[in-house]
Design a protein around this motif. Sequence first.
Motif, PDB file in Angstrom:
ATOM      1  N   ASP A 125       0.809  -1.229   0.000  1.00 54.40           N
ATOM      2  CA  ASP A 125       0.000   0.000   0.000  1.00 54.40           C
ATOM      3  C   ASP A 125       0.841   1.278   0.000  1.00 54.40           C
ATOM      4  O   ASP A 125       0.439   2.298   0.589  1.00 54.40           O
ATOM      5  CB  ASP A 125      -0.945   0.031   1.212  1.00 54.40           C
ATOM      6  CG  ASP A 125      -2.233  -0.740   0.964  1.00 54.40           C
ATOM      7  OD1 ASP A 125      -2.385  -1.279  -0.146  1.00 54.40           O
ATOM      8  OD2 ASP A 125      -3.074  -0.789   1.872  1.00 54.40           O
ATOM      9  N   ARG A 128      -0.900   4.563  -0.867  1.00 53.76           N
ATOM     10  CA  ARG A 128      -1.750   5.051   0.234  1.00 53.76           C
ATOM     11  C   ARG A 128      -0.906   5.784   1.278  1.00 53.76           C
ATOM     12  O   ARG A 128      -1.288   6.852   1.767  1.00 53.76           O
ATOM     13  CB  ARG A 128      -2.473   3.863   0.863  1.00 53.76           C
ATOM     14  CG  ARG A 128      -2.972   4.055   2.290  1.00 53.76           C
ATOM     15  CD  ARG A 128      -4.246   4.865   2.381  1.00 53.76           C
ATOM     16  NE  ARG A 128      -4.662   5.012   3.769  1.00 53.76           N
ATOM     17  CZ  ARG A 128      -5.447   4.161   4.416  1.00 53.76           C
ATOM     18  NH1 ARG A 128      -5.899   3.077   3.804  1.00 53.76           N
ATOM     19  NH2 ARG A 128      -5.791   4.381   5.675  1.00 53.76           N
ATOM     20  N   TRP A 129       0.248   5.224   1.608  1.00 53.15           N
ATOM     21  CA  TRP A 129       1.077   5.859   2.637  1.00 53.15           C
ATOM     22  C   TRP A 129       1.644   7.193   2.142  1.00 53.15           C
ATOM     23  O   TRP A 129       1.791   8.133   2.927  1.00 53.15           O
ATOM     24  CB  TRP A 129       2.219   4.936   3.065  1.00 53.15           C
ATOM     25  CG  TRP A 129       1.785   3.575   3.537  1.00 53.15           C
ATOM     26  CD1 TRP A 129       2.314   2.376   3.167  1.00 53.15           C
ATOM     27  CD2 TRP A 129       0.729   3.265   4.457  1.00 53.15           C
ATOM     28  NE1 TRP A 129       1.667   1.342   3.786  1.00 53.15           N
ATOM     29  CE2 TRP A 129       0.683   1.857   4.594  1.00 53.15           C
ATOM     30  CE3 TRP A 129      -0.190   4.028   5.172  1.00 53.15           C
ATOM     31  CZ2 TRP A 129      -0.235   1.209   5.411  1.00 53.15           C
ATOM     32  CZ3 TRP A 129      -1.108   3.379   5.987  1.00 53.15           C
ATOM     33  CH2 TRP A 129      -1.124   1.997   6.108  1.00 53.15           C
ATOM     34  N   ALA A 131       0.099   9.217   0.017  1.00 52.00           N
ATOM     35  CA  ALA A 131      -1.015  10.157   0.107  1.00 52.00           C
ATOM     36  C   ALA A 131      -1.259  10.579   1.551  1.00 52.00           C
ATOM     37  O   ALA A 131      -1.535  11.758   1.834  1.00 52.00           O
ATOM     38  CB  ALA A 131      -2.275   9.529  -0.490  1.00 52.00           C
ATOM     39  N   ASP A 132      -1.155   9.626   2.483  1.00 57.79           N
ATOM     40  CA  ASP A 132      -1.348   9.951   3.900  1.00 57.79           C
ATOM     41  C   ASP A 132      -0.266  10.916   4.390  1.00 57.79           C
ATOM     42  O   ASP A 132      -0.546  11.848   5.165  1.00 57.79           O
ATOM     43  CB  ASP A 132      -1.320   8.673   4.742  1.00 57.79           C
ATOM     44  CG  ASP A 132      -2.629   7.893   4.660  1.00 57.79           C
ATOM     45  OD1 ASP A 132      -3.538   8.332   3.922  1.00 57.79           O
ATOM     46  OD2 ASP A 132      -2.748   6.845   5.325  1.00 57.79           O
ATOM     47  N   THR A 143      -1.327  -4.746   5.823  1.00 58.32           N
ATOM     48  CA  THR A 143      -1.372  -4.790   4.361  1.00 58.32           C
ATOM     49  C   THR A 143      -1.154  -6.217   3.879  1.00 58.32           C
ATOM     50  O   THR A 143      -0.880  -7.129   4.658  1.00 58.32           O
ATOM     51  CB  THR A 143      -0.265  -3.910   3.755  1.00 58.32           C
ATOM     52  OG1 THR A 143       1.001  -4.514   4.014  1.00 58.32           O
ATOM     53  CG2 THR A 143      -0.294  -2.503   4.334  1.00 58.32           C
ATOM     54  N   ARG A 255      -6.327  -5.733  -8.928  1.00 60.00           N
ATOM     55  CA  ARG A 255      -5.457  -4.567  -8.827  1.00 60.00           C
ATOM     56  C   ARG A 255      -4.426  -4.636  -9.950  1.00 60.00           C
ATOM     57  O   ARG A 255      -4.248  -5.690 -10.561  1.00 60.00           O
ATOM     58  CB  ARG A 255      -4.751  -4.543  -7.467  1.00 60.00           C
ATOM     59  CG  ARG A 255      -5.717  -4.480  -6.284  1.00 60.00           C
ATOM     60  CD  ARG A 255      -5.004  -4.752  -4.963  1.00 60.00           C
ATOM     61  NE  ARG A 255      -4.450  -6.092  -4.925  1.00 60.00           N
ATOM     62  CZ  ARG A 255      -3.182  -6.392  -4.627  1.00 60.00           C
ATOM     63  NH1 ARG A 255      -2.329  -5.410  -4.325  1.00 60.00           N
ATOM     64  NH2 ARG A 255      -2.765  -7.638  -4.615  1.00 60.00           N
TER      65      ARG A 255
END
Length: 317
Positions: A125, A128-129, A131-132, A143, A255
């Motif tokens: 991920d 995602r990290w 973006a965080d 994950t 994915r």
Amino acid sequence: MPGTPENPTPDTVDVLVPWSGLEREHGPWPPRVRAHVWDGLTPDDELPPEVLDRTGLWVMPYAVPGAERLLPRLTRLRAVQSLSAGVEKLQPLLPEGVALHNGRGLHDASTAEHALGLVLAAQRDLPRWVADQQSGRWEPHFTRSLADCRVAVIGYGSIGAALERRLLACEAEVVRVARRARPAENVHPVDDLPRLLPDIHIAVLVLPHTPATAGLVGEKELAALPDGALVVNVGRGPTLDTDALLAETRSGRLRAALDVTDPEPLPAGHPLRTAPGVLITPHVAGGSASFRPRAERFVVDQVRRFAAGEPLRNPVG
């Protein structure tokens, strides 16, 4: 010294290379060699007509669109050395009697590293990290992993073997797939994909684009993968059916992590760019720092072979 079809015996051997200074880094050229430099970016007319008329071996600039325009002007060309592994678009353009050699092996480490990076980024991920981090969120969660996954390497050649070594180091299980079965190497034929795919967690495509591979992984193959599976493509975009992949990723069932796409470049507004669970890089798998030094050594060796009338490496049949 006897000649060969690629290198009739002249007093001198003229070669066209994409970089200057090779003799400084790798020792002088053989006495008979006259090396000329064209990087594909400077105007064609900077090459004197006598150089174009004498060139017997052309080492093409790497990743320079339109470089093939020089082909009709190389009237005594005997061999072309591409620094790309895939030469399916170049091969039909060569004049009759001109031998073609590819860059097989030069991109193995780079492409395998990038493929592994895509797999790990998707499994752990990382988008995602990122973006965080940018938004100031701190929301940890478990994950997926690469360890204990069953990974199909579809197009098992030198790049596939390099990727396999890296996957095994991450404790994954590798299933080898190629155009034809190679039982001695435990390589399955592509005809086995319908049987293999239901048990595959990650499918990595490392395929050239040929009539046989166009759309090889399409609606039926993607449907055979289990829910949550990851599809990775570091070969050629048209080997994977974009519409079928888009349908599977939009639904959230599959994915994808792609270094190549169809079309390419992928248009800015293409829906694949915003499909959930899709990570895209712009066809950069082969372009790492390891490429240039390896390519330089390979080019110098090929020029020396050509000058000596020896067979060149990596012939394309």
